[in-house]
Design a protein around this motif. Structure first.
Motif, PDB file in Angstrom:
ATOM      1  N   CYS A   1      33.314   1.704  47.938  1.00  7.60           N
ATOM      2  CA  CYS A   1      33.312   0.278  48.239  1.00  7.60           C
ATOM      3  C   CYS A   1      31.889  -0.138  48.603  1.00  7.60           C
ATOM      4  CB  CYS A   1      34.276  -0.047  49.379  1.00  7.60           C
ATOM      5  SG  CYS A   1      33.881   0.792  50.932  1.00  7.60           S
ATOM      6  N   VAL A   2      31.641  -1.415  48.615  1.00  6.02           N
ATOM      7  CA  VAL A   2      30.305  -1.935  48.904  1.00  6.02           C
ATOM      8  C   VAL A   2      29.813  -1.436  50.258  1.00  6.02           C
ATOM      9  CG1 VAL A   2      28.988  -4.037  49.383  1.00  6.02           C
ATOM     10  CG2 VAL A   2      30.587  -3.975  47.461  1.00  6.02           C
ATOM     11  N   GLU A   3      30.703  -1.447  51.249  1.00  3.02           N
ATOM     12  CA  GLU A   3      30.314  -1.042  52.599  1.00  3.02           C
ATOM     13  C   GLU A   3      29.889   0.425  52.644  1.00  3.02           C
ATOM     14  OE1 GLU A   3      32.592  -4.660  52.674  1.00  3.02           O
ATOM     15  OE2 GLU A   3      33.092  -2.678  51.850  1.00  3.02           O
ATOM     16  N   ASP A   4      30.573   1.262  51.836  1.00  2.00           N
ATOM     17  CA  ASP A   4      30.193   2.676  51.789  1.00  2.00           C
ATOM     18  C   ASP A   4      28.794   2.853  51.201  1.00  2.00           C
ATOM     19  OD1 ASP A   4      32.411   3.739  52.987  1.00  2.00           O
ATOM     20  OD2 ASP A   4      33.411   4.350  51.132  1.00  2.00           O
ATOM     21  N   TYR A   5      28.499   2.096  50.142  1.00  2.00           N
ATOM     22  CA  TYR A   5      27.168   2.190  49.538  1.00  2.00           C
ATOM     23  C   TYR A   5      26.105   1.686  50.503  1.00  2.00           C
ATOM     24  CZ  TYR A   5      28.838   3.431  44.864  1.00  2.00           C
ATOM     25  OH  TYR A   5      29.387   4.102  43.794  1.00  2.00           O
ATOM     26  N   ASP A   6      26.428   0.641  51.210  1.00  2.00           N
ATOM     27  CA  ASP A   6      25.508   0.037  52.162  1.00  2.00           C
ATOM     28  C   ASP A   6      25.349   0.936  53.389  1.00  2.00           C
ATOM     29  OD1 ASP A   6      23.937  -2.065  53.286  1.00  2.00           O
ATOM     30  OD2 ASP A   6      25.666  -2.619  54.497  1.00  2.00           O
ATOM     31  N   ASN A   7      26.488   1.341  53.979  1.00  2.00           N
ATOM     32  CA  ASN A   7      26.558   2.303  55.089  1.00  2.00           C
ATOM     33  C   ASN A   7      25.733   1.885  56.305  1.00  2.00           C
ATOM     34  OD1 ASN A   7      27.657   4.631  56.189  1.00  2.00           O
ATOM     35  ND2 ASN A   7      25.938   5.922  55.572  1.00  2.00           N
ATOM     36  N   GLU A   8      25.594   0.586  56.513  1.00  2.00           N
ATOM     37  CA  GLU A   8      24.756   0.116  57.612  1.00  2.00           C
ATOM     38  C   GLU A   8      25.549  -0.160  58.895  1.00  2.00           C
ATOM     39  OE1 GLU A   8      21.601  -0.011  57.940  1.00  2.00           O
ATOM     40  OE2 GLU A   8      21.036   0.483  55.898  1.00  2.00           O
ATOM     41  N   THR A   9      26.763  -0.655  58.756  1.00  2.00           N
ATOM     42  CA  THR A   9      27.501  -1.071  59.951  1.00  2.00           C
ATOM     43  C   THR A   9      28.930  -0.532  59.922  1.00  2.00           C
ATOM     44  OG1 THR A   9      28.163  -3.101  58.834  1.00  2.00           O
ATOM     45  CG2 THR A   9      26.184  -3.211  60.211  1.00  2.00           C
ATOM     46  N   ASP A  10      29.583  -0.604  61.081  1.00  2.00           N
ATOM     47  CA  ASP A  10      31.017  -0.275  61.215  1.00  2.00           C
ATOM     48  C   ASP A  10      31.370   1.090  60.613  1.00  2.00           C
ATOM     49  OD1 ASP A  10      31.522  -2.708  62.425  1.00  2.00           O
ATOM     50  OD2 ASP A  10      31.903  -3.729  60.534  1.00  2.00           O
ATOM     51  N   ARG A  11      30.507   2.047  60.840  1.00  2.00           N
ATOM     52  CA  ARG A  11      30.734   3.352  60.210  1.00  2.00           C
ATOM     53  C   ARG A  11      32.038   4.003  60.689  1.00  2.00           C
ATOM     54  NH1 ARG A  11      25.093   3.008  59.691  1.00  2.00           N
ATOM     55  NH2 ARG A  11      24.670   3.342  61.892  1.00  2.00           N
ATOM     56  N   LEU A  12      32.247   4.071  62.002  1.00  2.00           N
ATOM     57  CA  LEU A  12      33.464   4.701  62.508  1.00  2.00           C
ATOM     58  C   LEU A  12      34.707   3.909  62.084  1.00  2.00           C
ATOM     59  CD1 LEU A  12      34.815   6.918  64.100  1.00  2.00           C
ATOM     60  CD2 LEU A  12      34.412   5.607  66.198  1.00  2.00           C
ATOM     61  N   LYS A  13      34.606   2.595  62.099  1.00  2.00           N
ATOM     62  CA  LYS A  13      35.736   1.751  61.677  1.00  2.00           C
ATOM     63  C   LYS A  13      36.119   2.058  60.226  1.00  2.00           C
ATOM     64  CE  LYS A  13      36.993  -3.125  61.040  1.00  2.00           C
ATOM     65  NZ  LYS A  13      36.486  -4.512  61.014  1.00  2.00           N
ATOM     66  N   ARG A  14      35.129   2.194  59.349  1.00  2.00           N
ATOM     67  CA  ARG A  14      35.412   2.513  57.941  1.00  2.00           C
ATOM     68  C   ARG A  14      36.045   3.895  57.805  1.00  2.00           C
ATOM     69  NH1 ARG A  14      30.938   3.230  55.025  1.00  2.00           N
ATOM     70  NH2 ARG A  14      29.479   2.618  56.635  1.00  2.00           N
ATOM     71  N   LEU A  15      35.523   4.864  58.565  1.00  2.62           N
ATOM     72  CA  LEU A  15      36.080   6.210  58.507  1.00  2.62           C
ATOM     73  C   LEU A  15      37.554   6.196  58.907  1.00  2.62           C
ATOM     74  CD1 LEU A  15      35.427   9.232  58.010  1.00  2.62           C
ATOM     75  CD2 LEU A  15      34.972   9.421  60.470  1.00  2.62           C
ATOM     76  N   LYS A  16      37.871   5.461  59.960  1.00  2.63           N
ATOM     77  CA  LYS A  16      39.269   5.367  60.401  1.00  2.63           C
ATOM     78  C   LYS A  16      40.137   4.724  59.325  1.00  2.63           C
ATOM     79  CE  LYS A  16      38.446   5.337  65.408  1.00  2.63           C
ATOM     80  NZ  LYS A  16      38.781   4.720  66.697  1.00  2.63           N
ATOM     81  N   GLU A  17      39.620   3.697  58.684  1.00  3.99           N
ATOM     82  CA  GLU A  17      40.389   3.034  57.623  1.00  3.99           C
ATOM     83  C   GLU A  17      40.653   3.983  56.455  1.00  3.99           C
ATOM     84  OE1 GLU A  17      37.965  -0.349  56.788  1.00  3.99           O
ATOM     85  OE2 GLU A  17      38.778  -1.549  58.462  1.00  3.99           O
ATOM     86  N   HIS A  18      39.650   4.776  56.092  1.00  5.05           N
ATOM     87  CA  HIS A  18      39.819   5.747  55.006  1.00  5.05           C
ATOM     88  C   HIS A  18      40.891   6.778  55.372  1.00  5.05           C
ATOM     89  CE1 HIS A  18      36.667   3.894  52.917  1.00  5.05           C
ATOM     90  NE2 HIS A  18      35.638   4.682  53.218  1.00  5.05           N
ATOM     91  N   PHE A  19      40.888   7.223  56.613  1.00  5.04           N
ATOM     92  CA  PHE A  19      41.856   8.246  57.031  1.00  5.04           C
ATOM     93  C   PHE A  19      43.273   7.685  57.081  1.00  5.04           C
ATOM     94  CE2 PHE A  19      38.509  11.105  57.525  1.00  5.04           C
ATOM     95  CZ  PHE A  19      39.007  12.361  57.858  1.00  5.04           C
ATOM     96  N   ARG A  20      43.401   6.429  57.487  1.00  6.46           N
ATOM     97  CA  ARG A  20      44.737   5.807  57.461  1.00  6.46           C
ATOM     98  C   ARG A  20      45.235   5.652  56.027  1.00  6.46           C
ATOM     99  NH1 ARG A  20      42.302   1.248  61.166  1.00  6.46           N
ATOM    100  NH2 ARG A  20      42.245   2.316  63.177  1.00  6.46           N
ATOM    101  N   ARG A  21      44.350   5.266  55.148  1.00  7.08           N
ATOM    102  CA  ARG A  21      44.711   4.999  53.756  1.00  7.08           C
ATOM    103  C   ARG A  21      45.134   6.263  53.012  1.00  7.08           C
ATOM    104  NH1 ARG A  21      39.539   3.829  50.674  1.00  7.08           N
ATOM    105  NH2 ARG A  21      39.549   6.110  50.611  1.00  7.08           N
ATOM    106  N   ASP A  22      44.470   7.406  53.306  1.00  4.02           N
ATOM    107  CA  ASP A  22      44.627   8.587  52.462  1.00  4.02           C
ATOM    108  C   ASP A  22      45.596   9.632  53.015  1.00  4.02           C
ATOM    109  OD1 ASP A  22      42.948   7.592  50.497  1.00  4.02           O
ATOM    110  OD2 ASP A  22      41.147   8.424  51.429  1.00  4.02           O
ATOM    111  N   ASN A  23      46.421   9.229  54.001  1.00  2.00           N
ATOM    112  CA  ASN A  23      47.546  10.067  54.423  1.00  2.00           C
ATOM    113  C   ASN A  23      47.124  11.457  54.889  1.00  2.00           C
ATOM    114  OD1 ASN A  23      50.301  10.487  54.871  1.00  2.00           O
ATOM    115  ND2 ASN A  23      50.591  11.422  52.849  1.00  2.00           N
ATOM    116  N   TRP A  24      46.130  11.513  55.766  1.00  2.00           N
ATOM    117  CA  TRP A  24      45.637  12.796  56.266  1.00  2.00           C
ATOM    118  C   TRP A  24      46.665  13.479  57.170  1.00  2.00           C
ATOM    119  CZ3 TRP A  24      41.017  15.503  55.562  1.00  2.00           C
ATOM    120  CH2 TRP A  24      40.074  14.890  54.736  1.00  2.00           C
ATOM    121  N   ALA A  25      46.645  14.797  57.149  1.00  2.00           N
ATOM    122  CA  ALA A  25      47.495  15.613  58.029  1.00  2.00           C
ATOM    123  C   ALA A  25      46.864  15.710  59.414  1.00  2.00           C
ATOM    124  CB  ALA A  25      47.664  17.012  57.428  1.00  2.00           C
TER     125      ALA A  25
END
Length: 418
Positions: free
Chosen positions: A254-278
């Motif tokens: 996503c654009v935010e991942d390429y940019d990687n300037e802000t909300d890093r932890l927030k994005r990581l949490k969103e990715h983990f919720r989305r991808d059904n982590w154990a």
């Protein structure tokens, strides 16, 4: 510090300038000290504590590190573990396991004989003991003479020796001095997040109980990698004081991942919720406090190219010589291998077996050939790591964590029982 009477046919006195006081730089210093070879050691940090904090796995290089260190320090290596109470070898868990990030099934495993998961700050501090390290010394440039080399620092001071070795990390200033633009690192196309965090006592126990005792690594089939480990457990009775390390990489989507300037932890949490982590990965990320600092990182490598050693006056070791990704876990191992090889080279100079140029040429040849291969293999492993379907064909599956070049174990290498 060693004395100044290391005579050879072309060296009135042998003195080594070590730039970088990380574990490998300090290991070189201790190895020289053991062999009564003079040295000075410098580091750009303000103190031994003023560095980033993470963990790394020591495997095949452990005998080389223990051979360089004085016995009393080598016997304390276990104290530097992230969990000093665990001996993975004695419980048959000195292995790397790769888990499926969705099912927590142990999909792949391979041995790491005698492997230890080491706390970087603890080993830096321990290895610095009994060394006169000059901190707050930022190298500016290097000057060469007929009979030596001078390091110039940004505080206006300088020091002269016979040879200078850069053990100053992946963004090495020594490498820049030797190679100019060719020293520039390559940035790989992945997002990298590497941070430390703490939890409530209940949360910390929940996570720790579910981690592999050496290091816990999982790959989500969506192409997302996580390495999760406890980092500090100084007070075993108070889990709320424990630090954990989360190291995660993925291809930007996503654009935010390429940019990687802000909300890093927030994005990581969103990715983990989305991808059904154990578990415990899902909760380890979700429970990280929202104000946890996550610095902007890039996944960088530097593939070794030959450098001019100026008649044996300058060389490199560790990440300065071969900056590689961590997905095959070979950065620290190769750094300690380099350290051992360099001290061996200086012993040959001191004994008169080789001239400084001959010894450094031989050392450089080994480091450059091995380094170029290791960086390329690690880079390949990084791409395989983010392609779950192809992972079984990756270098870590075909060659494990063995070095690409054979190392002869030191005769004196008795791995301590520590």
């Amino acid at each position: 510090m060693g004395n100044m009477n290391g005579h050879t046919s072309n060296e009135a006195q042998l003195k080594v300038l070590i730039i970088g006081a990380g574990p490998a730089g300090c290991a070189i210093a201790h190895g020289l000290k053991k062999n009564d070879i003079s040295f000075s050691i410098f580091d750009r940090a303000k103190s031994v504590e003023a560095t980033r904090h993470w963990a790394f796995t020591v495997g095949w290089s452990r005998p080389f590190l223990c051979d360089l260190l004085p016995e009393e320090l080598a016997n304390r290596l276990t104290e530097c573990q992230v969990d000093p109470a665990i001996d993975c070898q004695s419980i048959g868990k000195d292995e790397i396991v790769i888990y499926d990030g969705v099912t927590k099934k142990d999909e792949f495993k391979f041995p790491v004989p005698g492997g230890k998961e080491i706390n970087m700050r603890k080993i830096r501090t321990m290895c610095a003991e009994n060394l006169d390290i000059q901190y707050n010394k930022k190298l500016l440039d290097i000057e060469y003479h007929d009979h030596g080399v001078t390091a110039h620092f940004d505080d206006g001071t300088s020091e002269t020796g016979s040879i200078l070795i850069g053990v100053d990390g992946a963004s090495s200033q020594v490498r820049r001095c030797l190679l100019g633009r060719a020293a520039q690192a390559e940035v790989l196309p992945f997002v990298l997040m590497n941070f430390n965090t703490k939890y409530t006592a209940e949360q910390a126990l929940f996570i720790k109980e579910r981690l592999h005792p050496l290091v816990d690594i999982a790959i989500n089939p969506s192409g997302h990698y996580i390495r999760l480990n406890v980092l500090d457990m100084d007070d075993r009775e108070r889990p709320e004081t424990w630090s954990f390390q989360i190291l995660s990489t993925w291809a930007p989507k996503c654009v935010e991942d390429y940019d990687n300037e802000t909300d890093r932890l927030k994005r990581l949490k969103e990715h983990f919720r989305r991808d059904n982590w154990a578990e415990p990965y899902r909760s380890a990320v979700e429970w990280a406090p929202d104000d946890t600092e996550v610095l902007r990182d890039q996944l960088k490598i530097w593939k070794t190219v030959p450098w001019e050693n100026h008649g044996g006056r300058a060389t490199l070791a560790g990440d300065a010589a071969h900056a590689m990704t961590f997905h095959r876990g070979q950065g620290a191992n190769n750094a300690f291998g380099d350290a051992y090889g360099f001290v061996l080279a200086m012993k040959k100079v001191k004994s008169g077996e080789k001239t400084l140029k001959e010894a450094v040429d031989e050392y450089d040849s080994n480091v450059q050939e091995r380094g170029a291969k290791e960086v390329q293999i690690s880079k390949s492993q990084t791409f395989f790591t983010h392609d779950w379907a192809a992972f079984k064909d990756s270098p870590v599956m075909t060659m494990g964590t063995k070095p690409v070049a054979a190392f002869e174990l030191p005769e004196s290498a008795k791995v301590p029982k520590a």
